[in-house]
Design an enzyme around this catalytic site. Structure first.
Site, mmCIF file in Angstrom:
data_model
loop_
_atom_site.group_PDB
_atom_site.id
_atom_site.type_symbol
_atom_site.label_atom_id
_atom_site.label_comp_id
_atom_site.label_asym_id
_atom_site.label_seq_id
_atom_site.Cartn_x
_atom_site.Cartn_y
_atom_site.Cartn_z
ATOM 1 N N LYS A 73 0.824 -1.218 0.000
ATOM 2 C CA LYS A 73 0.000 0.000 0.000
ATOM 3 C C LYS A 73 0.855 1.265 0.000
ATOM 4 O O LYS A 73 0.636 2.176 -0.799
ATOM 5 C CB LYS A 73 -0.935 -0.038 1.221
ATOM 6 C CG LYS A 73 -1.969 1.053 1.261
ATOM 7 C CD LYS A 73 -3.099 0.760 2.217
ATOM 8 C CE LYS A 73 -2.754 -0.099 3.404
ATOM 9 N NZ LYS A 73 -1.751 0.428 4.323
ATOM 10 N N THR A 75 3.986 1.459 -0.839
ATOM 11 C CA THR A 75 4.742 1.430 -2.087
ATOM 12 C C THR A 75 3.901 2.033 -3.219
ATOM 13 O O THR A 75 4.393 2.821 -4.034
ATOM 14 C CB THR A 75 5.136 -0.027 -2.435
ATOM 15 O OG1 THR A 75 5.740 -0.605 -1.282
ATOM 16 C CG2 THR A 75 6.093 -0.090 -3.586
ATOM 17 N N ARG A 96 2.167 7.934 7.043
ATOM 18 C CA ARG A 96 2.382 7.910 8.489
ATOM 19 C C ARG A 96 3.847 7.638 8.816
ATOM 20 O O ARG A 96 4.589 7.104 7.997
ATOM 21 C CB ARG A 96 1.530 6.810 9.132
ATOM 22 C CG ARG A 96 0.041 7.081 9.089
ATOM 23 C CD ARG A 96 -0.743 5.905 9.625
ATOM 24 N NE ARG A 96 -0.574 4.718 8.797
ATOM 25 C CZ ARG A 96 -0.859 3.485 9.185
ATOM 26 N NH1 ARG A 96 -1.322 3.256 10.395
ATOM 27 N NH2 ARG A 96 -0.681 2.458 8.371
ATOM 28 N N LYS A 107 6.604 -6.710 11.160
ATOM 29 C CA LYS A 107 6.092 -6.036 9.973
ATOM 30 C C LYS A 107 7.191 -5.373 9.152
ATOM 31 O O LYS A 107 7.100 -5.210 7.947
ATOM 32 C CB LYS A 107 5.059 -4.994 10.417
ATOM 33 C CG LYS A 107 4.298 -4.333 9.285
ATOM 34 C CD LYS A 107 3.125 -3.550 9.857
ATOM 35 C CE LYS A 107 2.443 -2.699 8.797
ATOM 36 N NZ LYS A 107 3.170 -1.486 8.465
ATOM 37 N N ALA A 275 -3.819 1.297 12.602
ATOM 38 C CA ALA A 275 -5.153 1.261 11.995
ATOM 39 C C ALA A 275 -6.040 0.186 12.592
ATOM 40 O O ALA A 275 -7.253 0.256 12.471
ATOM 41 C CB ALA A 275 -5.026 1.047 10.491
ATOM 42 N N PHE A 303 -3.790 -0.715 6.741
ATOM 43 C CA PHE A 303 -4.393 -2.035 6.563
ATOM 44 C C PHE A 303 -5.458 -2.019 5.461
ATOM 45 O O PHE A 303 -5.407 -1.205 4.559
ATOM 46 C CB PHE A 303 -4.933 -2.581 7.889
ATOM 47 C CG PHE A 303 -3.849 -2.883 8.895
ATOM 48 C CD1 PHE A 303 -2.744 -3.630 8.535
ATOM 49 C CD2 PHE A 303 -3.930 -2.406 10.195
ATOM 50 C CE1 PHE A 303 -1.728 -3.910 9.450
ATOM 51 C CE2 PHE A 303 -2.914 -2.676 11.115
ATOM 52 C CZ PHE A 303 -1.822 -3.429 10.746
ATOM 53 N N PHE A 383 3.972 -8.339 -9.063
ATOM 54 C CA PHE A 383 5.096 -9.156 -8.583
ATOM 55 C C PHE A 383 5.655 -9.933 -9.773
ATOM 56 O O PHE A 383 4.923 -10.269 -10.710
ATOM 57 C CB PHE A 383 4.634 -10.140 -7.495
ATOM 58 C CG PHE A 383 4.564 -9.551 -6.121
ATOM 59 C CD1 PHE A 383 5.444 -9.938 -5.123
ATOM 60 C CD2 PHE A 383 3.616 -8.588 -5.812
ATOM 61 C CE1 PHE A 383 5.379 -9.385 -3.841
ATOM 62 C CE2 PHE A 383 3.539 -8.035 -4.544
ATOM 63 C CZ PHE A 383 4.430 -8.433 -3.557
ATOM 64 N N TRP A 411 7.290 -0.868 -8.090
ATOM 65 C CA TRP A 411 8.318 -1.495 -7.254
ATOM 66 C C TRP A 411 9.602 -1.686 -8.062
ATOM 67 O O TRP A 411 10.698 -1.416 -7.588
ATOM 68 C CB TRP A 411 7.808 -2.837 -6.702
ATOM 69 C CG TRP A 411 8.773 -3.505 -5.760
ATOM 70 C CD1 TRP A 411 8.888 -3.292 -4.417
ATOM 71 C CD2 TRP A 411 9.764 -4.487 -6.096
ATOM 72 N NE1 TRP A 411 9.899 -4.077 -3.895
ATOM 73 C CE2 TRP A 411 10.453 -4.809 -4.905
ATOM 74 C CE3 TRP A 411 10.146 -5.116 -7.278
ATOM 75 C CZ2 TRP A 411 11.484 -5.736 -4.864
ATOM 76 C CZ3 TRP A 411 11.177 -6.043 -7.241
ATOM 77 C CH2 TRP A 411 11.835 -6.347 -6.042
#
Length: 558
Positions: A73, A75, A96, A107, A275, A303, A383, A411
């Site tokens: 998210k 990214t 954030r 994480k 979140a 999230f 991906f 990415w």
């Protein structure tokens, strides 16, 4: 070919002095308070001078329910911001700050990934500009003043059994969830049971992220309820005269932080409530400042959309008068496969049927976000292992839901990989088709608001709440808090309160364990299922592999 790690890519960044980044947004050098060469706070005076300027377009990035496969998210938020700048738009990013707890836990970092990152990555994931330390200090100053007040005669007649203000620490430390303080005799005060939450769950964090300015901050801090008397009347932070000193500690923390993406585009990184247990959005101060300075502001909410987007739209937008022009829902083929029942070890093998079986999770998020009156675009975060057939399966499913899905390769390629998404999002934002409205009105009863979220967002059959909880909600309504929005604390892994129920479950119930009044932040926290406000470390925490290399560089952050 071997891929570079996020931290290797970040270390090779060609960073520009932060004054140059500020200049892109028209922030004069004298209004940037530098923290080294690559970070700065934006002065409160400059922010005040922006009153009356038109706002840019606000774009929210949210996601499906997280899986161990990863969604990306942040990214995508960074990639979209870079993409908008690439196609000639004046865009800024708002995300954030990272908590040390998940950094050293499971994480990892929170600065994006690959070639869509915000830098300096190590600083952002560690102490950054000290905001979280300031919040921790302010919160614990109040805790110390409460116990001190009781020790010196308890003039306010606080019932020691009803002190609701716990302590906080920005670390995952399960041993501190339930503690007894003041052991050791008369000199140390009166023993009582209490505990610690993680700093990002503190009401002080929520207030910092919702306050408009220092004056508003001080008022909200004063409004916090910290304890009750024997007659059940509330004791406020201002009764203990702690609000002034807390504001002093938070003076610099209140000013948004400016950094840059790998492509030297401006990024505001400020505030960081979790979140799943808090409201999961960066600060109102950063977002509203960015909207005055850029034509497009890309922000994220934590999230899945059942948590972050719901709270962004029902709490943050309501409180700050914000109205998003478009919402991007991030999904990955790998996560669709996990939702479709594929084990993590088998994710690299093509499985179109599993992708299709997992898509209803995405579909429900699309429906939910649309119900707020905001147009939705799906970003398929690419991906290397994704096949064309799998991507096409997601596209077809999203089209059947009345939305479109765009493949994004930020990415691996940075902004070059988000040109299509940026172009489409700008078109939608410019078309002004959003007709945003929160899910429930202020005047609805508190329990009915909880019921509305549970049924319309989680698609639950019922909310389970015993008489004690219902009576507590009624008491708060009678005390004048009935118009507050709801902040649901529940697992991020499922629409339900059972983290193992993937996909789009129906026929489930939402059990409420506890409700907490955040009178200063201005919402009621509803704790569902087994959610913890102080996380623990996993069996093999990330901290085991974080170290300094021989040449003084940080290794192991990811």
């Amino acid at each position: 070919m071997g891929f570079k790690t996020d931290i290797e890519i970040a270390r090779e960044a060609n960073k520009k002095p932060i004054q140059e980044i500020g200049a892109k947004l028209g922030i004069p050098t004298e209004h940037l308070l530098p923290y080294g060469h690559d970070k700065a706070k934006v002065s409160a005076d400059f922010i005040k001078s922006l009153d009356g300027k038109d706002d840019g377009k606000l774009i929210l990035v949210t996601a499906i329910n997280p899986t161990p496969a990863g969604e990306g998210k942040t990214t995508t938020t960074v990639g979209l911001g870079d993409g908008l700048n690439r196609i000639g738009k004046k865009a800024a990013i708002c995300i954030r700050e990272a908590s040390l707890g998940p950094n050293f836990g499971m994480k990892g970092g929170a600065a994006g990934g690959g070639y869509a990152q915000v830098v300096p990555m190590e600083d952002m994931n560690l102490h950054f500009t000290g905001d979280f330390h300031a919040i921790t200090s302010a919160h614990n100053l109040l805790a110390a003043m409460i116990d001190n007040h009781i020790y010196w005669g308890n003039e306010l007649e606080i019932d020691e059994r009803r002190v609701t203000w716990r302590r906080v620490l920005d670390m995952n430390d399960r041993a501190l969830r339930d503690t007894v303080t003041s052991l050791g005799g008369v000199a140390n005060g009166f023993p009582r049971q209490t505990g610690f939450d993680i700093t990002v769950a503190s009401e002080v964090m929520a207030i910092l992220c919702l306050a408009k300015d220092l004056k508003d901050l001080e008022t909200r801090l004063g409004d916090m309820i910290v304890a009750y008397r024997r007659d059940r009347s509330p004791v406020y932070c201002r009764d203990l005269k702690a609000d002034g000193a807390m504001t002093v500690l938070l003076k610099d923390a209140m000013q948004p932080n400016l950094v840059q993406t790998l492509e030297n585009n401006p990024a505001f990184v400020h505030g960081g409530p979790f979140a799943n247990i808090a409201h999961g959005c960066n600060s109102v101060a950063a977002t509203t400042t960015a909207l005055k300075l850029a034509d497009y502001v890309v922000t994220e909410a934590g999230f899945g959309a059942d948590l972050g987007a719901e709270k962004f739209l029902n709490i943050k937008c309501r409180k700050a008068g914000l109205s998003p022009s478009a919402v991007v829902v991030v999904a990955t083929v790998r996560a669709m496969k996990m939702n479709g029942g594929v084990a993590r070890a088998d994710l690299n093998e093509e499985n179109v049927e599993a992708v299709q079986a997992g898509c209803p999770n995405l579909g429900r998020h699309i429906e939910n976000v649309k119900s707020f009156g905001v147009p939705v675009v799906v970003a398929i975060n690419h991906f290397v292992s994704d096949t064309d057939a799998e991507v096409e399966a997601v596209r077809e499913y999203v089209a059947s839901m009345g939305a479109e899905a765009i493949l994004c390769q930020h990415w691996a390629k940075g902004s070059e990989g988000t040109v299509e998404l940026a172009t489409r999002v700008a078109e939608i934002a410019d078309a002004d088709v959003a007709n945003f409205a929160p899910l429930y009105p202020d005047k609805m009863r508190l329990f009915d608001k909880i019921d509305t979220i549970a049924k319309r967002i989680y698609r639950a059959d019922e909310v389970l709440a015993d008489k004690k909880i219902r009576d507590q909600l009624r008491d708060w309504e009678e005390a004048g808090y009935g118009n507050l929005p709801i902040c649901m604390a529940k697992t991020q892994y499922s629409f339900s309160t059972d983290p193992n129920l993937r996909g789009a479950p129906v026929g489930h119930s939402v059990p409420i364990r506890e409700v907490r009044l955040s009178a200063g932040a201005g919402f009621v926290v509803v704790i569902c299922g087994q959610i913890m406000t102080m996380p623990g470390l996993p069996r093999r925490p990330a901290s085991e592999t974080i170290r300094l290399s021989d040449d003084g560089l940080t290794e192991g952050l990811f």
